[in-house]
Design a protein around this motif. Structure first.
Motif, PDB file in Angstrom:
ATOM      1  N   VAL B  34      15.449  14.662  11.474  1.00 25.46           N
ATOM      2  CA  VAL B  34      14.556  14.445  11.004  1.00 25.46           C
ATOM      3  C   VAL B  34      14.396  13.914   9.775  1.00 25.46           C
ATOM      4  O   VAL B  34      13.819  13.336   8.946  1.00 25.46           O
ATOM      5  N   VAL B  35      15.594  14.575   8.915  1.00 26.80           N
ATOM      6  CA  VAL B  35      16.601  13.468   7.896  1.00 26.80           C
ATOM      7  C   VAL B  35      16.061  12.404   8.080  1.00 26.80           C
ATOM      8  O   VAL B  35      15.343  11.228   7.282  1.00 26.80           O
ATOM      9  N   VAL B  36      16.777  11.576   9.250  1.00 21.33           N
ATOM     10  CA  VAL B  36      16.357   9.897   9.489  1.00 21.33           C
ATOM     11  C   VAL B  36      14.911   9.457   9.471  1.00 21.33           C
ATOM     12  O   VAL B  36      14.301   8.326   9.510  1.00 21.33           O
ATOM     13  N   GLY B  37      13.931  10.662  10.262  1.00 23.89           N
ATOM     14  CA  GLY B  37      13.344  10.075  10.872  1.00 23.89           C
ATOM     15  C   GLY B  37      12.130   9.872   9.821  1.00 23.89           C
ATOM     16  O   GLY B  37      10.558   9.402   9.998  1.00 23.89           O
ATOM     17  N   SER B  38      12.233  11.529   9.277  1.00 24.81           N
ATOM     18  CA  SER B  38      10.950  11.087   7.691  1.00 24.81           C
ATOM     19  C   SER B  38      11.416   9.781   6.574  1.00 24.81           C
ATOM     20  O   SER B  38      10.902   9.193   6.330  1.00 24.81           O
ATOM     21  N   ILE B  39      12.691   9.931   6.213  1.00 27.41           N
ATOM     22  CA  ILE B  39      12.887   8.597   5.285  1.00 27.41           C
ATOM     23  C   ILE B  39      12.428   7.570   6.201  1.00 27.41           C
ATOM     24  O   ILE B  39      12.048   6.324   5.473  1.00 27.41           O
ATOM     25  N   TRP B  40      12.832   6.635   7.324  1.00 31.28           N
ATOM     26  CA  TRP B  40      12.398   5.733   7.899  1.00 31.28           C
ATOM     27  C   TRP B  40      10.903   5.884   7.813  1.00 31.28           C
ATOM     28  O   TRP B  40       9.868   4.565   7.718  1.00 31.28           O
ATOM     29  N   GLY B  41      10.242   6.673   8.250  1.00 31.03           N
ATOM     30  CA  GLY B  41       8.538   6.871   8.175  1.00 31.03           C
ATOM     31  C   GLY B  41       7.982   7.297   6.940  1.00 31.03           C
ATOM     32  O   GLY B  41       7.220   6.008   6.815  1.00 31.03           O
ATOM     33  N   LEU B  42       8.449   7.671   5.812  1.00 30.85           N
ATOM     34  CA  LEU B  42       8.080   7.720   4.422  1.00 30.85           C
ATOM     35  C   LEU B  42       8.418   7.019   3.601  1.00 30.85           C
ATOM     36  O   LEU B  42       8.062   5.670   3.068  1.00 30.85           O
ATOM     37  N   ALA B  43      10.295   5.466   3.679  1.00 33.96           N
ATOM     38  CA  ALA B  43      10.130   4.458   3.186  1.00 33.96           C
ATOM     39  C   ALA B  43      10.310   2.854   3.714  1.00 33.96           C
ATOM     40  O   ALA B  43       9.728   2.244   3.208  1.00 33.96           O
ATOM     41  N   PHE B  44      10.861   2.966   4.998  1.00 34.97           N
ATOM     42  CA  PHE B  44      10.837   2.346   5.688  1.00 34.97           C
ATOM     43  C   PHE B  44       9.418   1.299   6.556  1.00 34.97           C
ATOM     44  O   PHE B  44       9.830   0.079   6.861  1.00 34.97           O
ATOM     45  N   SER B  54      -0.504   6.261   1.578  1.00 35.21           N
ATOM     46  CA  SER B  54      -1.473   8.360   2.507  1.00 35.21           C
ATOM     47  C   SER B  54      -1.148   8.352   3.578  1.00 35.21           C
ATOM     48  O   SER B  54      -1.745   9.479   3.778  1.00 35.21           O
ATOM     49  N   TYR B  55      -1.283   6.965   4.497  1.00 33.26           N
ATOM     50  CA  TYR B  55      -1.077   8.038   5.958  1.00 33.26           C
ATOM     51  C   TYR B  55       0.403   7.990   6.135  1.00 33.26           C
ATOM     52  O   TYR B  55       0.175   8.568   7.819  1.00 33.26           O
ATOM     53  N   ALA B 113      -5.785  18.780   5.381  1.00 30.06           N
ATOM     54  CA  ALA B 113      -6.220  18.883   4.390  1.00 30.06           C
ATOM     55  C   ALA B 113      -6.104  17.957   3.126  1.00 30.06           C
ATOM     56  O   ALA B 113      -6.397  16.935   2.658  1.00 30.06           O
ATOM     57  N   VAL B 114      -4.370  18.012   3.448  1.00 29.75           N
ATOM     58  CA  VAL B 114      -3.978  16.995   2.224  1.00 29.75           C
ATOM     59  C   VAL B 114      -4.222  15.918   2.510  1.00 29.75           C
ATOM     60  O   VAL B 114      -4.304  14.754   1.376  1.00 29.75           O
ATOM     61  N   TRP B 115      -4.164  15.207   3.476  1.00 30.80           N
ATOM     62  CA  TRP B 115      -4.449  14.048   3.699  1.00 30.80           C
ATOM     63  C   TRP B 115      -6.089  13.733   4.006  1.00 30.80           C
ATOM     64  O   TRP B 115      -6.059  13.087   2.956  1.00 30.80           O
ATOM     65  N   GLY B 116      -6.706  14.742   4.160  1.00 24.72           N
ATOM     66  CA  GLY B 116      -8.789  14.154   3.698  1.00 24.72           C
ATOM     67  C   GLY B 116      -8.897  14.657   2.479  1.00 24.72           C
ATOM     68  O   GLY B 116      -9.505  12.878   2.350  1.00 24.72           O
ATOM     69  N   LYS B 117      -7.985  14.486   1.739  1.00 23.43           N
ATOM     70  CA  LYS B 117      -8.711  14.350   0.345  1.00 23.43           C
ATOM     71  C   LYS B 117      -8.678  12.834  -0.384  1.00 23.43           C
ATOM     72  O   LYS B 117     -10.073  12.739  -0.645  1.00 23.43           O
ATOM     73  N   PRO B 118      -7.912  12.051  -0.647  1.00 25.22           N
ATOM     74  CA  PRO B 118      -8.057  10.933  -1.046  1.00 25.22           C
ATOM     75  C   PRO B 118      -8.211   9.620   0.311  1.00 25.22           C
ATOM     76  O   PRO B 118      -9.118   9.049  -0.022  1.00 25.22           O
ATOM     77  N   THR B 119      -7.968  10.054   1.604  1.00 22.72           N
ATOM     78  CA  THR B 119      -9.281   9.335   1.899  1.00 22.72           C
ATOM     79  C   THR B 119     -10.678   9.740   3.000  1.00 22.72           C
ATOM     80  O   THR B 119     -10.965   8.762   2.892  1.00 22.72           O
ATOM     81  N   TRP B 120     -10.464  10.980   2.923  1.00 21.77           N
ATOM     82  CA  TRP B 120     -12.152  11.362   2.969  1.00 21.77           C
ATOM     83  C   TRP B 120     -12.657  11.764   2.031  1.00 21.77           C
ATOM     84  O   TRP B 120     -14.145  12.151   2.065  1.00 21.77           O
ATOM     85  N   SER B 201       6.038  -0.517  14.506  1.00 22.61           N
ATOM     86  CA  SER B 201       6.701  -0.773  13.287  1.00 22.61           C
ATOM     87  C   SER B 201       6.376   1.116  13.266  1.00 22.61           C
ATOM     88  O   SER B 201       7.379   1.370  11.904  1.00 22.61           O
ATOM     89  N   MET B 202       5.194   1.101  13.119  1.00 27.46           N
ATOM     90  CA  MET B 202       4.804   2.960  12.684  1.00 27.46           C
ATOM     91  C   MET B 202       5.350   3.654  13.914  1.00 27.46           C
ATOM     92  O   MET B 202       5.870   4.768  13.005  1.00 27.46           O
ATOM     93  N   LEU B 203       4.900   3.090  15.318  1.00 28.96           N
ATOM     94  CA  LEU B 203       5.282   4.203  16.374  1.00 28.96           C
ATOM     95  C   LEU B 203       6.074   4.862  16.358  1.00 28.96           C
ATOM     96  O   LEU B 203       6.654   5.846  15.985  1.00 28.96           O
ATOM     97  N   TYR B 204       7.858   4.732  15.829  1.00 31.33           N
ATOM     98  CA  TYR B 204       8.924   4.606  16.209  1.00 31.33           C
ATOM     99  C   TYR B 204       9.226   5.582  16.198  1.00 31.33           C
ATOM    100  O   TYR B 204       9.857   6.563  16.093  1.00 31.33           O
ATOM    101  N   PRO B 205       9.050   5.744  14.148  1.00 35.45           N
ATOM    102  CA  PRO B 205       9.578   6.813  13.450  1.00 35.45           C
ATOM    103  C   PRO B 205       8.774   7.826  13.727  1.00 35.45           C
ATOM    104  O   PRO B 205       9.139   8.509  13.863  1.00 35.45           O
ATOM    105  N   LEU B 206       6.972   7.601  14.684  1.00 39.97           N
ATOM    106  CA  LEU B 206       6.784   8.545  14.171  1.00 39.97           C
ATOM    107  C   LEU B 206       7.302   9.769  15.535  1.00 39.97           C
ATOM    108  O   LEU B 206       7.417  10.939  15.794  1.00 39.97           O
ATOM    109  N   LEU B 207       7.470   8.794  17.129  1.00 36.40           N
ATOM    110  CA  LEU B 207       7.832   9.294  17.807  1.00 36.40           C
ATOM    111  C   LEU B 207       9.461  10.101  17.701  1.00 36.40           C
ATOM    112  O   LEU B 207       9.441  11.136  17.974  1.00 36.40           O
ATOM    113  N   LEU B 208      10.304   9.181  16.830  1.00 37.64           N
ATOM    114  CA  LEU B 208      11.404   9.888  16.342  1.00 37.64           C
ATOM    115  C   LEU B 208      11.206  11.603  16.302  1.00 37.64           C
ATOM    116  O   LEU B 208      11.724  12.286  15.873  1.00 37.64           O
TER     117      LEU B 208
END
Lengths: 224, 247
Positions: B34-44, B54-55, B113-120, B201-208
């Motif tokens: 979870v930690v590795v995946g979050s850092i990968w997804g959120l930072a890299f 925001s995505y 909902a948190v994502w919807g506010k800035p996006t939609w 590059s977005m899919l792999y962290p998501l799958l993880l």
């Protein structure tokens, strides 16, 4: 027919209702008083009311079915009638089916038949009336099946009312969507035959399968 | 001999110890991933060209949504197993799965909902999938509330098993009908998921992340199961020994 447990349960429930007619009238009175609330809450404009009428009529039917379901097994549970039914060795499937059919005859069917009167109060356009009656006739069959199921799960609990709505309303979402959808489409002059077939199919599925679950839940509620 | 594993499933101390040693491996693995995946997804992983950063909430939102859907089937299958084979473990698994599933569903709605506010531009739209998730949340809450309403917990779990099986039959119908309802009332539509292509590059962290949230879910189930085991068998010698230590 009348020798099988199905016929016996149905006849008995109908006889009980005949002796105490208020039980049949209460859901209708409830329906009437909730319909009265709609214009009071939304305002008396006919255009607004007739636009929302299909949804309002169907939501009210859902609530009426819910409230009337609460007492299906209550007295039989309290006086031991249900226990006798279980130990009699008769098919619980057929007995449960009997309860569902009787409940529908006493609440859903009358409601569907008088619904055109309530529809007038909410100015539902005339072309929606047949669709309303047909969809309510079929839909309340599903509501009765789920209603009996919910009650059989909660009859052993003293305060089942609020819980019953939490259990049943999510399961009844498809009925509401299809039912009010059928009426809306009829009002707009679109064909509804396919949707009515789907609703009829779901009704058959519900009365074929839920008695299995109702029979099992009755046994659980009685701890046998 | 071949059925020894099945009989062991009826023994609470064995399950308690086995799940304990399983957790010893699973929990560190799940946390690390979870930690590795979050850092990968959120930072890299690269920012989205339309939504910018925001995505990145998909790295939480998608995994919890996927697992909350699967969780209902875990609950229902556990319920079926407990009804058919009267297996105590399955029974406890089912009752533990309800609040965990409800929490995950709620988290999915919240992150959406948190994502919807800035996006939609709004926290909430009555979109088909959102509506189905709300129904799912109430299905979970119904099972949980039914369980809590019974004083006799043996009856409670049987009743909940039946309810969750009925829900399982109903879920496909609910989904189809909500889809149809949405197409009927198609509002000024916010189409976002047209032709969903996602860059590796977005899919792999998501799958993880999906994989690690599944693992985390398994850990939560096991932890809940162990707690329930101790609670229901609080009076037995083995449970006292586990809690108090060897005396």
């Amino acid at each position: 027919m009348s020798h099988s447990v199905l016929g016996k349960v149905v006849m008995r429930q109908l006889l009980l209702a005949y002796r105490r007619p208020a039980a049949v009238l209460n859901p209708l009175f409830f329906y009437g008083v909730v319909v009265l609330l709609m214009p009071l809450g939304l305002g008396p404009k006919q255009a607004v009311l007739s636009e929302f009428a299909p949804g309002l009529l169907w939501i009210t039917a859902l609530l009426a079915a819910l409230l009337s379901a609460e007492i299906v097994f209550r007295s039989d549970y309290d006086d031991g009638g249900l226990e006798q039914l279980v130990v009699s060795g008769d098919s619980m499937y057929l007995a449960s089916l009997g309860y569902v059919i009787a409940h529908w005859c006493l609440t859903g069917l009358p409601l569907a038949l008088v619904s055109p009167v309530f529809a007038q109060l909410l100015s539902l356009p005339a072309q929606g009336l047949p669709a309303l009656v047909i969809s309510l006739t079929l839909g309340t069959l599903i509501l009765s099946a789920f209603g009996c199921l919910g009650t059989s799960l909660t009859v052993a609990l003293r305060r089942g009312g609020m819980l019953l709505s939490l259990l049943l309303l999510p399961l009844e979402v498809p009925v509401l969507i299809l039912g009010s959808g059928i009426v809306t489409r009829a009002v707009n002059g679109m064909p509804i035959e396919a949707l009515i077939s789907i609703l009829a199919g779901l009704a058959l599925l519900a009365i074929a399968l839920t008695p299995l679950a109702i029979g099992a839940s009755i046994k659980i509620s009685l701890e046998v | 001999m071949a059925w020894a594993w099945f009989h062991r499933l009826g023994s609470s101390p064995w399950i308690y110890r086995f799940s304990g040693s399983l957790l010893g491996y699973l929990l560190p693995l799940a946390m690390t991933l979870v930690v590795v995946g979050s850092i990968w997804g959120l930072a890299f992983s690269p920012p989205d060209f339309r939504q910018g950063n925001s995505y990145r909430i998909i790295y939480i939102h998608v995994p919890v949504s996927v697992v909350s859907l699967a969780g209902y089937y875990v609950m229902a299958i556990a319920g079926a197993v407990s009804l058919i084979w009267r297996l105590k473990v399955a029974d406890m698994m089912m009752r533990v799965a309800a609040p965990i599933g409800a929490a995950l569903t709620f988290l999915a709605l919240l992150t959406g909902a948190v994502w919807g506010k800035p996006t939609w531009g709004t926290y909430w739209v009555w979109d088909a999938r959102i509506t189905s998730m709300v129904v799912l949340l109430f299905l979970y809450l119904g099972v949980y509330a039914l369980y809590e309403a019974y004083d006799n917990k043996a009856l409670a779990s049987k009743a909940c098993a039946i309810l969750s099986l009925v829900g399982t039959v109903n879920i496909p119908i609910i989904y189809k009908s909500v889809d149809w309802w949405y197409s009927l009332h198609q509002p000024a539509s916010i189409k976002f998921t047209g032709g969903s292509t996602i860059d590796p590059s977005m899919l792999y962290p998501l799958l993880l992340m999906i994989f690690s949230v599944y693992l985390l879910y398994a850990c939560l189930l096991l932890m809940g199961l162990r707690l329930t085991l101790l609670e229901t068998e609080a009076k037995t010698a083995w449970a006292r020994k586990e809690v108090m230590g060897a005396q």
